[in-house]
Enzyme design. Structure first.
Site, PDB file in Angstrom:
ATOM      1  N   HIS A  43     -15.636 -35.116   9.081  1.00  0.00           N
ATOM      2  CA  HIS A  43     -15.282 -33.709   8.875  1.00  0.00           C
ATOM      3  C   HIS A  43     -14.632 -33.209  10.166  1.00  0.00           C
ATOM      4  O   HIS A  43     -15.289 -32.552  10.981  1.00  0.00           O
ATOM      5  CB  HIS A  43     -16.557 -32.916   8.551  1.00  0.00           C
ATOM      6  CG  HIS A  43     -16.316 -31.545   8.034  1.00  0.00           C
ATOM      7  ND1 HIS A  43     -17.110 -30.968   7.066  1.00  0.00           N
ATOM      8  CD2 HIS A  43     -15.381 -30.623   8.327  1.00  0.00           C
ATOM      9  CE1 HIS A  43     -16.669 -29.749   6.794  1.00  0.00           C
ATOM     10  NE2 HIS A  43     -15.623 -29.518   7.560  1.00  0.00           N
ATOM     11  N   GLU A  70     -13.317 -34.561   4.973  1.00  0.00           N
ATOM     12  CA  GLU A  70     -13.640 -33.210   4.527  1.00  0.00           C
ATOM     13  C   GLU A  70     -13.022 -32.192   5.460  1.00  0.00           C
ATOM     14  O   GLU A  70     -12.923 -32.442   6.660  1.00  0.00           O
ATOM     15  CB  GLU A  70     -15.144 -32.950   4.619  1.00  0.00           C
ATOM     16  CG  GLU A  70     -16.034 -33.884   3.899  1.00  0.00           C
ATOM     17  CD  GLU A  70     -17.507 -33.631   4.257  1.00  0.00           C
ATOM     18  OE1 GLU A  70     -18.346 -34.150   3.516  1.00  0.00           O
ATOM     19  OE2 GLU A  70     -17.794 -32.960   5.264  1.00  0.00           O
ATOM     20  N   HIS A 190     -25.178 -32.186   1.766  1.00  0.00           N
ATOM     21  CA  HIS A 190     -25.683 -31.214   2.739  1.00  0.00           C
ATOM     22  C   HIS A 190     -27.202 -31.170   2.701  1.00  0.00           C
ATOM     23  O   HIS A 190     -27.790 -30.809   1.689  1.00  0.00           O
ATOM     24  CB  HIS A 190     -25.115 -29.803   2.549  1.00  0.00           C
ATOM     25  CG  HIS A 190     -24.790 -29.173   3.885  1.00  0.00           C
ATOM     26  ND1 HIS A 190     -25.763 -28.788   4.768  1.00  0.00           N
ATOM     27  CD2 HIS A 190     -23.601 -28.942   4.488  1.00  0.00           C
ATOM     28  CE1 HIS A 190     -25.170 -28.318   5.855  1.00  0.00           C
ATOM     29  NE2 HIS A 190     -23.867 -28.408   5.732  1.00  0.00           N
ATOM     30  N   ASP A 191     -27.788 -31.568   3.814  1.00  0.00           N
ATOM     31  CA  ASP A 191     -29.247 -31.538   3.996  1.00  0.00           C
ATOM     32  C   ASP A 191     -30.014 -32.471   3.065  1.00  0.00           C
ATOM     33  O   ASP A 191     -31.210 -32.296   2.862  1.00  0.00           O
ATOM     34  CB  ASP A 191     -29.787 -30.101   3.887  1.00  0.00           C
ATOM     35  CG  ASP A 191     -29.293 -29.256   5.040  1.00  0.00           C
ATOM     36  OD1 ASP A 191     -29.600 -29.602   6.185  1.00  0.00           O
ATOM     37  OD2 ASP A 191     -28.567 -28.282   4.791  1.00  0.00           O
TER      38      ASP A 191
HETATM   39  N1  PXP Z   1     -20.774 -32.159   2.693  1.00  0.00           N
HETATM   40  C1  PXP Z   1     -20.096 -31.266   3.438  1.00  0.00           C
HETATM   41  C2  PXP Z   1     -18.964 -30.526   2.795  1.00  0.00           C
HETATM   42  C3  PXP Z   1     -20.397 -31.058   4.790  1.00  0.00           C
HETATM   43  O1  PXP Z   1     -19.716 -30.174   5.518  1.00  0.00           O
HETATM   44  C4  PXP Z   1     -21.444 -31.806   5.367  1.00  0.00           C
HETATM   45  C5  PXP Z   1     -21.771 -31.613   6.820  1.00  0.00           C
HETATM   46  O2  PXP Z   1     -20.674 -31.961   7.601  1.00  0.00           O
HETATM   47  C6  PXP Z   1     -22.129 -32.724   4.557  1.00  0.00           C
HETATM   48  C7  PXP Z   1     -21.786 -32.876   3.225  1.00  0.00           C
HETATM   49  C8  PXP Z   1     -23.250 -33.565   5.078  1.00  0.00           C
HETATM   50  O3  PXP Z   1     -24.322 -32.725   5.404  1.00  0.00           O
HETATM   51  P1  PXP Z   1     -25.519 -33.284   6.290  1.00  0.00           P
HETATM   52  O4  PXP Z   1     -24.968 -33.550   7.657  1.00  0.00           O
HETATM   53  O5  PXP Z   1     -26.528 -32.166   6.271  1.00  0.00           O
HETATM   54  O6  PXP Z   1     -26.009 -34.526   5.621  1.00  0.00           O
END
Ligand code: PXP
Length: 238
Positions: A43, A70, A190-191
């Site tokens: 990202h 991303e 995410h998380d």
């Molecule tokens: N998806 C997106 C769009 C994100 O921005 C992120 C964090 O960069 C993640 C997934 C992954 O999240 P995590 O680091 O909490 O696993």
């Protein structure tokens, strides 16, 4: 099989803390694939605070499994993705100063704009995904953008799961079923963590891929990254 894409932003953060090349991001990406992950996610942010644009280009030449980039589709990001032509681009409406992604797209408001960006990526044969909250209307309007996939934003699920509110999964599974009816693929991220991934994967129909960074790298400090990757692969597909 649900695919695991490992987000390596945190490895770049660790490297950047000392200014040298330790840990070596390219070597780690190669090892993560060798240990069994299905892909690598990055990202890059405009301030290059973790992944640098040069890292993205170097990884584009060396990642041999799925490569997912991303970001918010500002001009600089679009140019980078068009140069690299990764497997997938995930569009995220992140603010320049946000510590991490903190909301999904309002696809109802922005479908026209998203469609124009997605058209450009699809012409270059790059698979597209858009980051959305678990909201049925957002999934319906995602269809109008022509995207191949959505990525469901799982922070809310993770928070509620930790508090024992297991019913929070229902909004996600309903969105996944609707996306499938609309012939849109489903990713999530995410998380997600070793604590919540097995429940999430079991309850989510049609889930194709998860991208996981923060928890996976943190867990690896205790358990080792080879081991952690294989624990995720096992829990995703039980
Ligand atoms: N998806 C997106 C769009 C994100 O921005 C992120 C964090 O960069 C993640 C997934 C992954 O999240 P995590 O680091 O909490 O696993």
């Amino acid at each position: 099989m649900i695919k695991l894409s490992v987000n390596i932003n945190k490895i770049a953060t660790l490297r950047n803390a000392r200014g040298g090349n330790n840990p070596n991001l390219l070597k780690m990406a190669e090892d993560i694939q060798r240990f069994g992950a299905d892909g690598i996610t990055i990202h890059p942010r405009p301030d290059e605070r973790h992944i640098r644009y040069k890292d993205a280009i170097d990884l584009g030449k060396s990642v041999y499994k799925e490569f997912n980039i991303e970001g918010n589709p500002i001009d600089k990001f679009i140019d980078l993705v068009m140069l690299i032509k990764p497997t997938q681009v995930t569009l995220v409406p992140d603010d320049i100063n946000a510590i991490t992604s903190n909301s999904g797209w309002n696809t109802k408001k922005h479908w026209n704009y998203l469609k124009s960006v997605i058209d450009e990526f699809k012409k270059a044969q790059i698979r597209t995904s858009i980051f959305v909250d678990p909201n049925l209307e957002m999934v319906e309007y995602a269809k109008k953008t022509g995207t191949d996939r959505i990525e469901l934003y799982t922070e809310e699920f993770a928070k509620k799961y930790e508090m024992g509110e297991l019913s929070s999964i229902e909004a996600y599974s309903a969105c996944s079923s609707l996306a499938n009816e609309l012939e849109i693929g489903v990713n999530a991220g995410h998380d997600l963590s070793l604590q919540n991934i097995e429940f999430f994967a079991k309850k989510m129909p049609y889930l194709e891929e998860v991208s996981i960074g923060h928890a996976l790298i943190s867990e690896s400090i205790y358990l080792g990254i080879d081991n952690v990757i294989n624990l995720y692969i096992d829990k995703l597909n039980r």
